[in-house]
Design a protein around this motif. Structure first.
Motif, PDB file in Angstrom:
ATOM      1  N   ASP A 108      11.223 -12.846   6.332  1.00  0.00           N
ATOM      2  CA  ASP A 108      10.396 -11.367   6.770  1.00  0.00           C
ATOM      3  C   ASP A 108      10.755 -10.533   7.405  1.00  0.00           C
ATOM      4  OD1 ASP A 108       8.594 -13.073   4.800  1.00  0.00           O
ATOM      5  OD2 ASP A 108       6.971 -12.930   7.110  1.00  0.00           O
ATOM      6  N   THR A 136      14.060  -8.856  -4.662  1.00  0.00           N
ATOM      7  CA  THR A 136      13.070  -9.916  -4.306  1.00  0.00           C
ATOM      8  C   THR A 136      12.479  -8.452  -3.363  1.00  0.00           C
ATOM      9  OG1 THR A 136      15.019 -10.438  -2.914  1.00  0.00           O
ATOM     10  CG2 THR A 136      12.835 -11.072  -1.355  1.00  0.00           C
ATOM     11  N   THR A 137      10.799  -8.808  -3.773  1.00  0.00           N
ATOM     12  CA  THR A 137       9.757  -7.961  -3.433  1.00  0.00           C
ATOM     13  C   THR A 137       8.783  -8.774  -2.531  1.00  0.00           C
ATOM     14  OG1 THR A 137       9.338  -7.910  -5.894  1.00  0.00           O
ATOM     15  CG2 THR A 137       7.389  -7.594  -4.228  1.00  0.00           C
ATOM     16  N   TYR A 138       8.573  -7.707  -1.501  1.00  0.00           N
ATOM     17  CA  TYR A 138       7.676  -7.685  -0.389  1.00  0.00           C
ATOM     18  C   TYR A 138       6.712  -7.329  -0.074  1.00  0.00           C
ATOM     19  CZ  TYR A 138      13.292  -8.910   1.957  1.00  0.00           C
ATOM     20  OH  TYR A 138      14.270  -9.082   1.095  1.00  0.00           O
ATOM     21  N   ALA A 139       5.826  -8.274   0.076  1.00  0.00           N
ATOM     22  CA  ALA A 139       4.550  -7.315   0.295  1.00  0.00           C
ATOM     23  C   ALA A 139       4.073  -6.400   1.964  1.00  0.00           C
ATOM     24  CB  ALA A 139       3.178  -8.295   0.417  1.00  0.00           C
ATOM     25  N   ASP A 154      -3.708  -4.216   3.659  1.00  0.00           N
ATOM     26  CA  ASP A 154      -2.133  -4.133   2.745  1.00  0.00           C
ATOM     27  C   ASP A 154      -2.250  -2.827   1.827  1.00  0.00           C
ATOM     28  OD1 ASP A 154      -1.226  -5.132   0.149  1.00  0.00           O
ATOM     29  OD2 ASP A 154      -2.161  -5.930  -1.182  1.00  0.00           O
ATOM     30  N   ASN A 167       3.592  -3.586  -2.302  1.00  0.00           N
ATOM     31  CA  ASN A 167       4.332  -3.817  -1.876  1.00  0.00           C
ATOM     32  C   ASN A 167       5.977  -2.853  -1.966  1.00  0.00           C
ATOM     33  OD1 ASN A 167       5.166  -4.126  -5.009  1.00  0.00           O
ATOM     34  ND2 ASN A 167       4.674  -5.739  -5.199  1.00  0.00           N
ATOM     35  N   LYS A 179       7.764 -11.714   2.502  1.00  0.00           N
ATOM     36  CA  LYS A 179       8.741 -11.824   1.177  1.00  0.00           C
ATOM     37  C   LYS A 179       8.236 -12.522   0.313  1.00  0.00           C
ATOM     38  CE  LYS A 179      13.551 -14.560   0.139  1.00  0.00           C
ATOM     39  NZ  LYS A 179      14.266 -15.044   0.661  1.00  0.00           N
ATOM     40  N   GLU A 180       7.647 -12.387  -0.673  1.00  0.00           N
ATOM     41  CA  GLU A 180       6.965 -12.903  -1.672  1.00  0.00           C
ATOM     42  C   GLU A 180       7.318 -13.858  -2.338  1.00  0.00           C
ATOM     43  OE1 GLU A 180       4.891  -9.825  -4.148  1.00  0.00           O
ATOM     44  OE2 GLU A 180       3.134  -9.976  -2.491  1.00  0.00           O
TER      45      GLU A 180
END
Ligand code: GLA
Length: 414
Positions: free
Chosen positions: A339, A377-380, A389, A392, A413-414
Protein backbone atom coordinates in the motif's frame (compact mmCIF):
# COMPACT_ATOMS: atom_id res chain seq x y z
CA UNK A 1 24.42 -7.79 54.74
CA UNK A 2 24.80 -4.48 52.96
CA UNK A 3 26.15 -2.82 56.08
CA UNK A 4 29.23 -5.06 55.96
CA UNK A 5 30.54 -3.04 53.07
CA UNK A 6 30.24 0.32 54.79
CA UNK A 7 32.75 1.88 57.18
CA UNK A 8 31.43 2.41 60.68
CA UNK A 9 29.17 5.37 60.80
CA UNK A 10 26.60 6.69 63.13
CA UNK A 11 23.67 6.48 60.74
CA UNK A 12 22.46 3.89 58.25
CA UNK A 13 23.43 4.59 54.64
CA UNK A 14 20.69 6.19 52.58
CA UNK A 15 19.12 3.79 50.10
CA UNK A 16 20.29 6.06 47.28
CA UNK A 17 23.88 5.60 48.45
CA UNK A 18 23.52 1.82 48.49
CA UNK A 19 22.13 1.92 44.99
CA UNK A 20 25.00 4.05 43.75
CA UNK A 21 27.61 1.70 45.17
CA UNK A 22 25.93 -1.40 43.77
CA UNK A 23 25.67 0.38 40.46
CA UNK A 24 29.32 1.46 40.30
CA UNK A 25 30.67 -1.96 41.28
CA UNK A 26 28.31 -4.24 39.44
CA UNK A 27 26.69 -2.38 36.59
CA UNK A 28 29.18 0.10 35.16
CA UNK A 29 31.44 -2.61 33.73
CA UNK A 30 28.62 -3.60 31.33
CA UNK A 31 29.44 -2.11 27.95
CA UNK A 32 26.93 0.66 27.48
CA UNK A 33 24.89 1.03 24.32
CA UNK A 34 21.46 2.11 23.19
CA UNK A 35 18.52 -0.03 24.32
CA UNK A 36 17.31 -2.19 21.45
CA UNK A 37 13.75 -3.17 20.66
CA UNK A 38 12.04 0.04 21.79
CA UNK A 39 10.26 2.76 19.80
CA UNK A 40 10.06 0.47 16.77
CA UNK A 41 7.25 2.71 15.56
CA UNK A 42 7.20 6.48 16.27
CA UNK A 43 6.36 7.12 19.95
CA UNK A 44 2.81 8.33 20.69
CA UNK A 45 1.80 10.30 23.76
CA UNK A 46 1.21 13.70 25.28
CA UNK A 47 3.62 16.37 26.60
CA UNK A 48 2.92 19.33 28.85
CA UNK A 49 5.05 22.01 27.19
CA UNK A 50 3.18 23.28 24.10
CA UNK A 51 0.01 24.14 25.99
CA UNK A 52 1.07 24.68 29.58
CA UNK A 53 4.75 25.68 29.48
CA UNK A 54 5.96 25.98 33.08
CA UNK A 55 2.46 25.79 34.61
CA UNK A 56 2.40 22.14 35.63
CA UNK A 57 1.68 20.11 38.76
CA UNK A 58 0.92 16.52 39.65
CA UNK A 59 -2.83 17.02 39.85
CA UNK A 60 -3.09 18.22 36.27
CA UNK A 61 -0.71 15.52 35.05
CA UNK A 62 -2.98 12.92 36.66
CA UNK A 63 -6.02 14.56 35.10
CA UNK A 64 -4.30 14.43 31.73
CA UNK A 65 -3.68 10.70 32.19
CA UNK A 66 -7.34 10.19 33.10
CA UNK A 67 -8.38 12.24 30.06
CA UNK A 68 -6.08 10.25 27.81
CA UNK A 69 -8.08 7.19 28.74
CA UNK A 70 -11.60 8.67 28.85
CA UNK A 71 -11.19 10.58 25.58
CA UNK A 72 -10.20 7.48 23.62
CA UNK A 73 -6.62 8.67 23.04
CA UNK A 74 -5.15 5.63 24.78
CA UNK A 75 -7.32 3.30 22.71
CA UNK A 76 -6.09 5.16 19.59
CA UNK A 77 -2.48 4.28 20.53
CA UNK A 78 -1.19 7.15 22.67
CA UNK A 79 0.68 5.80 25.70
CA UNK A 80 3.22 8.29 27.12
CA UNK A 81 2.34 11.10 29.52
CA UNK A 82 5.44 13.27 29.35
CA UNK A 83 6.24 15.94 31.91
CA UNK A 84 8.36 18.66 30.35
CA UNK A 85 10.52 21.32 32.01
CA UNK A 86 9.90 22.73 35.53
CA UNK A 87 9.19 19.49 37.42
CA UNK A 88 12.73 19.69 38.83
CA UNK A 89 13.28 20.91 42.37
CA UNK A 90 16.73 20.73 43.92
CA UNK A 91 19.77 18.47 44.25
CA UNK A 92 20.42 17.13 47.74
CA UNK A 93 23.85 17.12 49.40
CA UNK A 94 24.73 13.88 47.56
CA UNK A 95 23.71 15.37 44.25
CA UNK A 96 20.47 13.43 43.76
CA UNK A 97 17.65 15.27 42.02
CA UNK A 98 14.29 15.82 43.74
CA UNK A 99 11.09 17.10 42.18
CA UNK A 100 9.68 20.52 43.01
CA UNK A 101 7.73 19.54 46.12
CA UNK A 102 5.19 22.34 45.80
CA UNK A 103 4.17 21.07 42.38
CA UNK A 104 4.78 17.33 42.86
CA UNK A 105 4.23 16.74 46.60
CA UNK A 106 3.85 12.97 46.19
CA UNK A 107 6.96 12.62 44.05
CA UNK A 108 7.59 11.07 40.67
CA UNK A 109 7.51 7.45 41.81
CA UNK A 110 3.88 7.86 42.88
CA UNK A 111 3.06 9.49 39.56
CA UNK A 112 4.79 6.67 37.64
CA UNK A 113 2.79 4.11 39.64
CA UNK A 114 -0.38 6.02 38.79
CA UNK A 115 0.42 5.83 35.06
CA UNK A 116 1.50 2.20 35.11
CA UNK A 117 -1.57 1.07 37.02
CA UNK A 118 -3.64 2.57 34.19
CA UNK A 119 -1.64 0.98 31.39
CA UNK A 120 0.12 4.23 30.51
CA UNK A 121 3.80 5.18 30.55
CA UNK A 122 5.51 8.22 32.00
CA UNK A 123 8.16 10.50 30.56
CA UNK A 124 10.22 13.29 32.04
CA UNK A 125 12.60 15.94 30.87
CA UNK A 126 16.14 17.01 31.63
CA UNK A 127 18.91 18.95 29.98
CA UNK A 128 22.52 18.19 29.10
CA UNK A 129 23.65 21.52 30.57
CA UNK A 130 23.95 22.84 34.13
CA UNK A 131 20.45 24.23 33.95
CA UNK A 132 17.37 23.43 31.89
CA UNK A 133 15.91 25.96 29.48
CA UNK A 134 13.58 27.13 32.28
CA UNK A 135 16.51 27.51 34.69
CA UNK A 136 15.94 24.37 36.78
CA UNK A 137 18.81 21.95 37.62
CA UNK A 138 20.19 20.22 34.52
CA UNK A 139 21.97 16.85 34.41
CA UNK A 140 25.51 17.97 33.55
CA UNK A 141 27.90 16.08 35.84
CA UNK A 142 25.00 14.05 37.32
CA UNK A 143 24.09 11.90 34.32
CA UNK A 144 24.59 8.50 35.96
CA UNK A 145 22.91 9.59 39.17
CA UNK A 146 19.94 10.99 37.27
CA UNK A 147 19.60 7.90 35.09
CA UNK A 148 19.58 5.76 38.23
CA UNK A 149 16.98 7.98 39.81
CA UNK A 150 14.74 7.84 36.72
CA UNK A 151 15.04 4.03 36.64
CA UNK A 152 14.20 3.87 40.35
CA UNK A 153 11.12 6.02 39.85
CA UNK A 154 9.94 3.86 36.92
CA UNK A 155 10.36 6.45 34.18
CA UNK A 156 9.82 5.20 30.62
CA UNK A 157 10.85 8.17 28.42
CA UNK A 158 13.41 10.95 28.75
CA UNK A 159 13.46 14.13 26.68
CA UNK A 160 16.95 15.58 27.00
CA UNK A 161 17.33 19.24 26.07
CA UNK A 162 20.30 21.38 25.04
CA UNK A 163 20.13 24.71 26.91
CA UNK A 164 23.12 26.05 28.88
CA UNK A 165 25.58 23.62 27.34
CA UNK A 166 28.47 25.99 26.58
CA UNK A 167 31.62 24.02 25.85
CA UNK A 168 29.82 20.68 25.56
CA UNK A 169 30.06 18.48 22.52
CA UNK A 170 26.57 17.18 21.64
CA UNK A 171 27.72 13.73 20.52
CA UNK A 172 29.65 13.27 23.77
CA UNK A 173 26.93 14.70 26.00
CA UNK A 174 24.14 12.61 24.50
CA UNK A 175 26.34 9.49 24.46
CA UNK A 176 27.05 9.98 28.16
CA UNK A 177 23.34 10.05 28.96
CA UNK A 178 22.65 7.10 26.65
CA UNK A 179 25.30 5.08 28.49
CA UNK A 180 23.98 6.20 31.87
CA UNK A 181 20.43 5.12 30.95
CA UNK A 182 21.67 1.78 29.68
CA UNK A 183 23.75 1.19 32.80
CA UNK A 184 20.76 1.98 35.01
CA UNK A 185 19.10 -1.01 33.38
CA UNK A 186 15.57 0.24 32.69
CA UNK A 187 14.65 0.57 28.99
CA UNK A 188 13.83 4.26 28.56
CA UNK A 189 12.94 5.90 25.25
CA UNK A 190 15.65 8.51 24.73
CA UNK A 191 14.45 11.69 23.04
CA UNK A 192 17.28 13.96 21.90
CA UNK A 193 16.27 17.62 21.88
CA UNK A 194 19.23 19.41 20.32
CA UNK A 195 17.07 21.34 17.82
CA UNK A 196 18.97 20.01 14.81
CA UNK A 197 21.90 22.39 15.36
CA UNK A 198 24.65 19.76 14.97
CA UNK A 199 22.83 17.64 12.35
CA UNK A 200 21.81 14.94 14.86
CA UNK A 201 20.40 12.74 12.09
CA UNK A 202 24.05 12.03 11.18
CA UNK A 203 25.03 10.70 14.62
CA UNK A 204 21.97 10.19 16.83
CA UNK A 205 20.73 6.90 15.35
CA UNK A 206 23.01 4.88 17.62
CA UNK A 207 22.38 7.14 20.62
CA UNK A 208 18.69 7.98 20.86
CA UNK A 209 15.28 6.85 19.66
CA UNK A 210 14.24 10.23 18.27
CA UNK A 211 15.94 13.55 17.70
CA UNK A 212 14.51 17.00 17.19
CA UNK A 213 15.37 18.28 13.73
CA UNK A 214 14.46 21.95 14.32
CA UNK A 215 13.80 24.68 16.83
CA UNK A 216 10.49 24.89 18.67
CA UNK A 217 7.14 24.65 16.93
CA UNK A 218 4.29 27.15 17.35
CA UNK A 219 0.56 26.85 16.72
CA UNK A 220 0.93 28.75 13.44
CA UNK A 221 0.45 27.29 10.00
CA UNK A 222 2.92 29.35 7.98
CA UNK A 223 4.11 32.32 10.04
CA UNK A 224 7.15 32.08 12.25
CA UNK A 225 7.14 34.05 15.50
CA UNK A 226 10.26 36.10 16.14
CA UNK A 227 11.00 36.34 19.87
CA UNK A 228 14.15 38.43 19.33
CA UNK A 229 16.76 35.92 20.53
CA UNK A 230 14.96 32.94 18.99
CA UNK A 231 12.37 32.13 16.39
CA UNK A 232 9.39 29.86 16.99
CA UNK A 233 8.70 28.01 13.79
CA UNK A 234 5.47 27.51 11.90
CA UNK A 235 4.21 24.07 10.92
CA UNK A 236 5.11 24.69 7.25
CA UNK A 237 8.63 25.94 8.11
CA UNK A 238 9.24 22.78 10.09
CA UNK A 239 7.88 20.65 7.26
CA UNK A 240 10.30 22.29 4.80
CA UNK A 241 13.23 21.69 7.16
CA UNK A 242 12.65 17.92 6.97
CA UNK A 243 13.92 17.89 3.38
CA UNK A 244 16.69 15.36 2.89
CA UNK A 245 16.32 13.70 6.31
CA UNK A 246 14.14 10.70 5.53
CA UNK A 247 17.01 8.31 4.89
CA UNK A 248 18.15 8.63 8.53
CA UNK A 249 14.89 7.47 10.13
CA UNK A 250 13.62 3.95 10.71
CA UNK A 251 12.39 1.61 13.45
CA UNK A 252 13.93 2.71 16.78
CA UNK A 253 15.35 5.99 15.37
CA UNK A 254 13.06 8.79 14.26
CA UNK A 255 13.38 12.33 13.01
CA UNK A 256 11.34 14.48 15.41
CA UNK A 257 9.79 17.59 13.82
CA UNK A 258 8.54 18.56 17.33
CA UNK A 259 5.37 17.92 19.28
CA UNK A 260 1.88 18.47 17.92
CA UNK A 261 0.00 21.75 18.08
CA UNK A 262 -3.34 20.20 17.11
CA UNK A 263 -6.07 21.78 19.25
CA UNK A 264 -3.92 24.74 20.26
CA UNK A 265 -5.51 27.47 18.15
CA UNK A 266 -5.07 26.78 14.44
CA UNK A 267 -8.13 26.20 12.25
CA UNK A 268 -9.57 22.71 11.82
CA UNK A 269 -8.12 22.56 8.30
CA UNK A 270 -4.69 23.61 9.52
CA UNK A 271 -4.77 21.11 12.38
CA UNK A 272 -5.76 18.37 9.94
CA UNK A 273 -2.98 19.33 7.51
CA UNK A 274 -0.43 19.49 10.35
CA UNK A 275 -1.43 16.06 11.69
CA UNK A 276 -1.54 14.51 8.20
CA UNK A 277 1.94 15.74 7.34
CA UNK A 278 3.36 14.51 10.66
CA UNK A 279 1.88 11.09 9.82
CA UNK A 280 3.42 11.23 6.34
CA UNK A 281 6.77 11.99 8.01
CA UNK A 282 6.48 9.01 10.40
CA UNK A 283 6.91 11.62 13.13
CA UNK A 284 6.49 10.93 16.83
CA UNK A 285 2.87 11.83 17.65
CA UNK A 286 3.12 13.69 20.93
CA UNK A 287 -0.08 15.66 21.49
CA UNK A 288 0.44 19.09 23.04
CA UNK A 289 -3.11 20.22 23.79
CA UNK A 290 -5.36 20.03 26.84
CA UNK A 291 -6.80 16.53 26.63
CA UNK A 292 -9.39 17.39 29.31
CA UNK A 293 -11.29 19.73 27.04
CA UNK A 294 -10.90 18.65 23.45
CA UNK A 295 -13.28 19.96 20.81
CA UNK A 296 -14.88 17.09 18.87
CA UNK A 297 -12.94 18.16 15.75
CA UNK A 298 -9.61 18.05 17.62
CA UNK A 299 -10.42 14.61 18.96
CA UNK A 300 -11.44 13.37 15.50
CA UNK A 301 -8.07 14.51 14.13
CA UNK A 302 -5.87 13.10 16.87
CA UNK A 303 -7.76 9.81 17.01
CA UNK A 304 -8.20 9.08 13.29
CA UNK A 305 -7.11 5.45 13.10
CA UNK A 306 -6.38 5.50 9.35
CA UNK A 307 -4.08 8.53 9.69
CA UNK A 308 -2.38 6.96 12.72
CA UNK A 309 -1.91 3.73 10.76
CA UNK A 310 0.06 5.70 8.16
CA UNK A 311 2.32 7.12 10.88
CA UNK A 312 2.71 3.82 12.72
CA UNK A 313 3.22 1.64 9.65
CA UNK A 314 5.76 -1.02 10.57
CA UNK A 315 7.96 -0.36 7.51
CA UNK A 316 8.95 2.85 9.30
CA UNK A 317 9.75 4.74 6.09
CA UNK A 318 9.15 8.47 5.92
CA UNK A 319 7.15 9.92 3.09
CA UNK A 320 8.54 12.24 0.45
CA UNK A 321 7.39 15.21 -1.62
CA UNK A 322 6.67 13.89 -5.11
CA UNK A 323 5.62 17.13 -6.79
CA UNK A 324 4.75 20.72 -6.08
CA UNK A 325 2.77 23.09 -8.28
CA UNK A 326 0.55 26.11 -7.68
CA UNK A 327 0.84 25.78 -3.86
CA UNK A 328 -0.25 22.13 -3.89
CA UNK A 329 2.27 19.49 -2.88
CA UNK A 330 1.75 15.81 -3.52
CA UNK A 331 3.41 13.46 -1.03
CA UNK A 332 3.76 9.68 -1.02
CA UNK A 333 4.73 7.26 1.74
CA UNK A 334 5.32 3.54 1.16
CA UNK A 335 3.37 1.27 3.51
CA UNK A 336 3.31 -2.43 4.30
CA UNK A 337 1.53 -4.95 2.04
CA UNK A 338 2.30 -2.88 -1.04
CA UNK A 339 0.00 0.00 0.00
CA UNK A 340 0.87 3.69 -0.20
CA UNK A 341 -0.27 6.81 1.61
CA UNK A 342 -0.80 9.84 -0.62
CA UNK A 343 -1.32 13.34 0.69
CA UNK A 344 -2.18 16.42 -1.35
CA UNK A 345 -1.32 19.47 0.73
CA UNK A 346 -2.79 22.85 -0.21
CA UNK A 347 -0.45 25.48 1.26
CA UNK A 348 -2.47 28.37 -0.12
CA UNK A 349 -5.29 30.07 1.79
CA UNK A 350 -7.44 29.64 -1.32
CA UNK A 351 -9.21 26.40 -2.25
CA UNK A 352 -7.48 24.59 -5.12
CA UNK A 353 -8.87 22.27 -7.75
CA UNK A 354 -6.47 19.40 -8.34
CA UNK A 355 -6.35 16.65 -10.87
CA UNK A 356 -4.00 13.70 -10.65
CA UNK A 357 -4.06 11.21 -13.48
CA UNK A 358 -2.42 8.10 -12.08
CA UNK A 359 -1.94 6.64 -15.56
CA UNK A 360 0.47 9.50 -16.35
CA UNK A 361 2.53 9.23 -13.18
CA UNK A 362 5.34 6.99 -12.02
CA UNK A 363 6.06 7.21 -8.34
CA UNK A 364 9.27 5.48 -7.44
CA UNK A 365 11.20 5.59 -4.21
CA UNK A 366 14.90 4.82 -4.26
CA UNK A 367 14.99 4.52 -0.45
CA UNK A 368 12.42 1.73 -0.17
CA UNK A 369 13.04 0.43 -3.71
CA UNK A 370 9.33 0.59 -4.34
CA UNK A 371 7.30 2.02 -7.16
CA UNK A 372 3.58 2.37 -7.66
CA UNK A 373 3.51 0.90 -11.14
CA UNK A 374 0.05 2.38 -11.82
CA UNK A 375 0.12 0.83 -15.33
CA UNK A 376 0.00 -2.71 -13.93
CA UNK A 377 -1.24 -2.34 -10.36
CA UNK A 378 -4.61 -0.99 -9.31
CA UNK A 379 -5.08 0.58 -5.92
CA UNK A 380 -8.40 1.35 -4.23
CA UNK A 381 -8.58 4.91 -2.90
CA UNK A 382 -9.65 5.43 0.71
CA UNK A 383 -10.17 9.04 1.80
CA UNK A 384 -8.59 9.00 5.25
CA UNK A 385 -10.47 12.05 6.58
CA UNK A 386 -13.98 11.24 5.33
CA UNK A 387 -13.69 7.45 5.33
CA UNK A 388 -15.15 7.48 1.80
CA UNK A 389 -14.23 5.12 -1.00
CA UNK A 390 -13.00 7.33 -3.88
CA UNK A 391 -12.79 4.65 -6.56
CA UNK A 392 -9.42 3.48 -7.77
CA UNK A 393 -6.26 4.49 -9.59
CA UNK A 394 -7.61 3.47 -12.98
CA UNK A 395 -9.46 6.79 -13.07
CA UNK A 396 -7.94 10.27 -12.68
CA UNK A 397 -8.43 11.84 -9.27
CA UNK A 398 -10.26 15.15 -9.32
CA UNK A 399 -10.83 17.09 -6.13
CA UNK A 400 -11.09 20.49 -4.56
CA UNK A 401 -8.92 21.00 -1.50
CA UNK A 402 -9.85 23.85 0.87
CA UNK A 403 -7.15 26.37 1.81
CA UNK A 404 -4.54 25.12 4.31
CA UNK A 405 -6.00 21.62 4.13
CA UNK A 406 -5.21 18.22 2.70
CA UNK A 407 -6.69 15.35 0.80
CA UNK A 408 -5.13 12.29 2.41
CA UNK A 409 -5.60 8.88 0.85
CA UNK A 410 -4.61 5.33 1.45
CA UNK A 411 -3.88 3.53 -1.79
CA UNK A 412 -4.84 -0.05 -1.05
CA UNK A 413 -3.26 -2.55 -3.41
CA UNK A 414 -5.98 -4.64 -5.08
C1 GLA B 1 13.20 23.88 24.75
C2 GLA B 1 12.58 22.68 24.02
C3 GLA B 1 11.08 22.72 24.22
C4 GLA B 1 10.75 22.68 25.71
C5 GLA B 1 11.45 23.82 26.44
C6 GLA B 1 11.33 23.68 27.95
O1 GLA B 1 12.82 25.07 24.16
O2 GLA B 1 12.92 22.70 22.66
O3 GLA B 1 10.45 21.66 23.53
O4 GLA B 1 11.15 21.44 26.23
O5 GLA B 1 12.84 23.87 26.12
O6 GLA B 1 12.01 24.68 28.66
Amino acid sequence: MANVYFPRRNCAPASAEILLIVFVTLVVPVRAQKFGGIALTPPMGWNSWNKFGPNINEQMIREMADAMISSGMKAAGYEFINIDDTWEGYRDSLGFIHPDSARFPHGLRALADYMHSRGLKIGIYSDAGDKTCAGRPGSRGHEYQDALTYAKWGIDYLKYDWCNTDGLNPVGAYTTMRDALYSAGRPIVFSICEWGNANPWLWAGSIGNLWRTTGDISANFDHNIDHGTWVQLSVMSILDLQNGLREYAGPGRWNDPDMLEVGNGMSGSEDRAHFSMWCMLAAPLIAGNDLREMAPETKAILENSDAIAVDQDSLGIEGFRYSSADSVEVWFKPLTKGDWAMCLLNRSVKAKRVSFNFADETVSDSLSHRDTDFGKTTYALLDIWTGKDLGNTNEPLDAEIPGHDVLMLRLVKE
